[in-house]
Design an enzyme around this catalytic site. Structure first.
Site, PDB file in Angstrom:
ATOM      1  N   ARG A  49       0.833  -1.219   0.000  1.00 55.78           N
ATOM      2  CA  ARG A  49       0.000   0.000   0.000  1.00 55.78           C
ATOM      3  C   ARG A  49       0.864   1.265   0.000  1.00 55.78           C
ATOM      4  O   ARG A  49       0.453   2.329  -0.450  1.00 55.78           O
ATOM      5  CB  ARG A  49      -0.985  -0.018   1.186  1.00 55.78           C
ATOM      6  CG  ARG A  49      -1.944   1.156   1.185  1.00 55.78           C
ATOM      7  CD  ARG A  49      -3.205   0.933   2.025  1.00 55.78           C
ATOM      8  NE  ARG A  49      -2.955   0.263   3.277  1.00 55.78           N
ATOM      9  CZ  ARG A  49      -2.364   0.815   4.347  1.00 55.78           C
ATOM     10  NH1 ARG A  49      -1.991   2.077   4.309  1.00 55.78           N
ATOM     11  NH2 ARG A  49      -2.161   0.114   5.448  1.00 55.78           N
ATOM     12  N   TYR A 101     -17.466  13.609 -17.524  1.00 53.00           N
ATOM     13  CA  TYR A 101     -17.865  12.230 -17.245  1.00 53.00           C
ATOM     14  C   TYR A 101     -18.835  12.155 -16.058  1.00 53.00           C
ATOM     15  O   TYR A 101     -18.593  12.748 -15.019  1.00 53.00           O
ATOM     16  CB  TYR A 101     -16.610  11.404 -16.979  1.00 53.00           C
ATOM     17  CG  TYR A 101     -16.880   9.975 -16.627  1.00 53.00           C
ATOM     18  CD1 TYR A 101     -17.696   9.185 -17.420  1.00 53.00           C
ATOM     19  CD2 TYR A 101     -16.331   9.404 -15.486  1.00 53.00           C
ATOM     20  CE1 TYR A 101     -17.953   7.865 -17.087  1.00 53.00           C
ATOM     21  CE2 TYR A 101     -16.572   8.092 -15.146  1.00 53.00           C
ATOM     22  CZ  TYR A 101     -17.391   7.327 -15.953  1.00 53.00           C
ATOM     23  OH  TYR A 101     -17.647   6.024 -15.619  1.00 53.00           O
ATOM     24  N   ASP A 165      -9.131  16.376 -17.381  1.00 55.10           N
ATOM     25  CA  ASP A 165      -9.343  14.945 -17.569  1.00 55.10           C
ATOM     26  C   ASP A 165      -9.016  14.664 -19.038  1.00 55.10           C
ATOM     27  O   ASP A 165      -9.742  15.070 -19.951  1.00 55.10           O
ATOM     28  CB  ASP A 165     -10.780  14.560 -17.210  1.00 55.10           C
ATOM     29  CG  ASP A 165     -11.003  13.044 -17.283  1.00 55.10           C
ATOM     30  OD1 ASP A 165     -10.292  12.379 -18.062  1.00 55.10           O
ATOM     31  OD2 ASP A 165     -11.895  12.539 -16.584  1.00 55.10           O
ATOM     32  N   LYS A 190      -8.832   2.787 -20.614  1.00 52.39           N
ATOM     33  CA  LYS A 190      -9.206   2.976 -22.024  1.00 52.39           C
ATOM     34  C   LYS A 190      -8.002   2.665 -22.933  1.00 52.39           C
ATOM     35  O   LYS A 190      -7.366   1.651 -22.754  1.00 52.39           O
ATOM     36  CB  LYS A 190      -9.723   4.401 -22.234  1.00 52.39           C
ATOM     37  CG  LYS A 190     -10.616   4.920 -21.115  1.00 52.39           C
ATOM     38  CD  LYS A 190     -11.902   4.136 -20.996  1.00 52.39           C
ATOM     39  CE  LYS A 190     -12.764   4.708 -19.883  1.00 52.39           C
ATOM     40  NZ  LYS A 190     -13.845   3.863 -19.478  1.00 52.39           N
TER      41      LYS A 190
END
Ligand code: PLP
Length: 363
Positions: A49, A101, A165, A190
């Protein structure tokens, strides 16, 4: 040697120096804790982490494409949450474009606003006004799914900390940090990974303190990527430029086919000279992406088109080697008509794709 081109950059991005008998891209490191004695501050790897060498390599790779530091997260939305929640406090002001989005808008309205942040969710015309006096300006260009194009230079010049973005374009087609943005965010789900097989996201910035704040957030909030996803994405990065070349060519060919038909309305593709966003896109992008949007007039016709197309997979993502499309209004939440299609061109042969789309439109 002159500046290497995009294909050259992605093929070697983030690879370690050659070592006799070692692979080009070392495999994923699967570990929760690492062997650790003494002071953790002196150790490179302590607990996944806190950091993992597999992410580190991918971060170096994608960071190099924007000449910036990259911080990788478990998804694009985890990256978006990190940006919003590290920046905004009760009393802060966030200006967001309404066309961005839908999950980013929902995150702002349902999780950020109730914590005392003023969220100014406005249309493209009002975005510059809304940004005045804001602590953070959020824009997405080209936007998903309506493909509005925003002038990054003009908005960044307002002097507000600006997030772009960059998911629909990605770092090979658009470099927001060069245009004045403070942060560039990419969903690597994507085209960056490009095979519809993983979910990841990252933020780039040239400000070391801001990058560290994001890493600290990731450690504390725990929105960490899996090493296997990071490795797969890194492996797929090598083909990004060639995949994009084909997908952008296919998108332009499809956009032209659609624009020439009387029975298709509202075709948007920033690469079409007739598109309202073309002039700005031409200035700030080096290619126009794989996403095309259009309206087939009704839900029935959109569904008939999707059912008839054999090379177009009905699915909700974009940027894959497989051509995909969906009737966007099925989700609700976007200001799009019932017959609106978001179409993502893949890497099939252009002639095959054109023939298939044409027969599906005639169905
Ligand atoms: C423009 C944009 N930003 C962010 C995201 C979120 O990315 P992820 O699905 O990787 O969380 C998406 C996902 O579709 C997107 O299209």
């Amino acid at each position: 040697m002159s500046e290497p081109g995009p294909s050259t950059r992605v093929v070697r991005a983030g690879l370690p120096d050659p070592e006799q008998g070692e692979p080009f891209l070392p495999g994923p490191v699967f570990a929760a804790p690492f062997h650790l004695s003494g002071d953790p501050a002196d150790a490179e790897n302590v607990y996944t982490r806190y950091g993992n060498p597999t992410w580190g390599r991918y971060e170096e790779a994608v960071g190099s494409l924007e000449d910036a530091e990259a911080v990788l997260f478990s998804s694009g939305m985890a990256a978006a949450s990190a940006l919003l929640l590290t920046h905004l406090r009760p009393g802060s002001v966030l200006a967001v474009d309404e066309g961005c989005y839908l999950n980013v808008r929902r995150l702002a309205r349902t999780h950020v606003e109730p914590r005392g942040v003023e969220v100014r969710l406005v249309g493209s015309e009002e975005l510059a006004d809304a940004a005045r006096g804001a602590d953070l300006l959020w824009l997405e260009t080209p936007s998903n799914p309506t493909l509005e194009v925003y002038d990054i230079v003009a908005l960044a010049e307002l002097g507000v900390t600006t997030v772009v973005d960059n998911t629909t374009a990605g770092p090979l087609l658009q470099r927001p940090l060069d245009l004045g943005a403070t942060y560039s965010l990419t969903s690597a789900t994507k085209q960056m990974s490009g095979h519809a097989d993983l979910v990841l996201g990252y933020v780039t910035t040239r400000d070391a303190e801001r990058a560290q704040a994001l890493r600290d957030w990731r450690r504390d909030a725990g929105a960490i990527p899996g090493p296997f996803e990071a490795w797969l994405a890194h492996r797929s990065l090598a083909t990004l430029a060639v995949r994009l070349e084909r997908a952008c060519d296919n998108a332009l060919a499809i956009a032209r086919l659609l624009a020439a038909r009387d029975d298709v309305e509202g075709v948007r593709y920033p690469g079409l000279p007739s598109d309202p966003g073309h002039e700005v896109a031409r200035r700030q992008m080096s290619g126009y992406g794989m996403v095309v949007s259009f309206d087939l007039g009704s839900r029935e016709r959109a569904e008939t088109f999707l059912a008839a197309a054999r090379l177009v997979t009905n699915a909700t993502s974009f940027g894959s080697v497989h051509t995909c499309a969906e009737r966007r209004a099925r989700w609700g939440g976007d200001a799009v008509p019932d017959g609106f299609i978001r179409f993502s061109a893949g890497c099939e042969d252009t002639a095959d794709l054109l023939a298939d789309v044409e027969q599906a439109l005639n169905a």
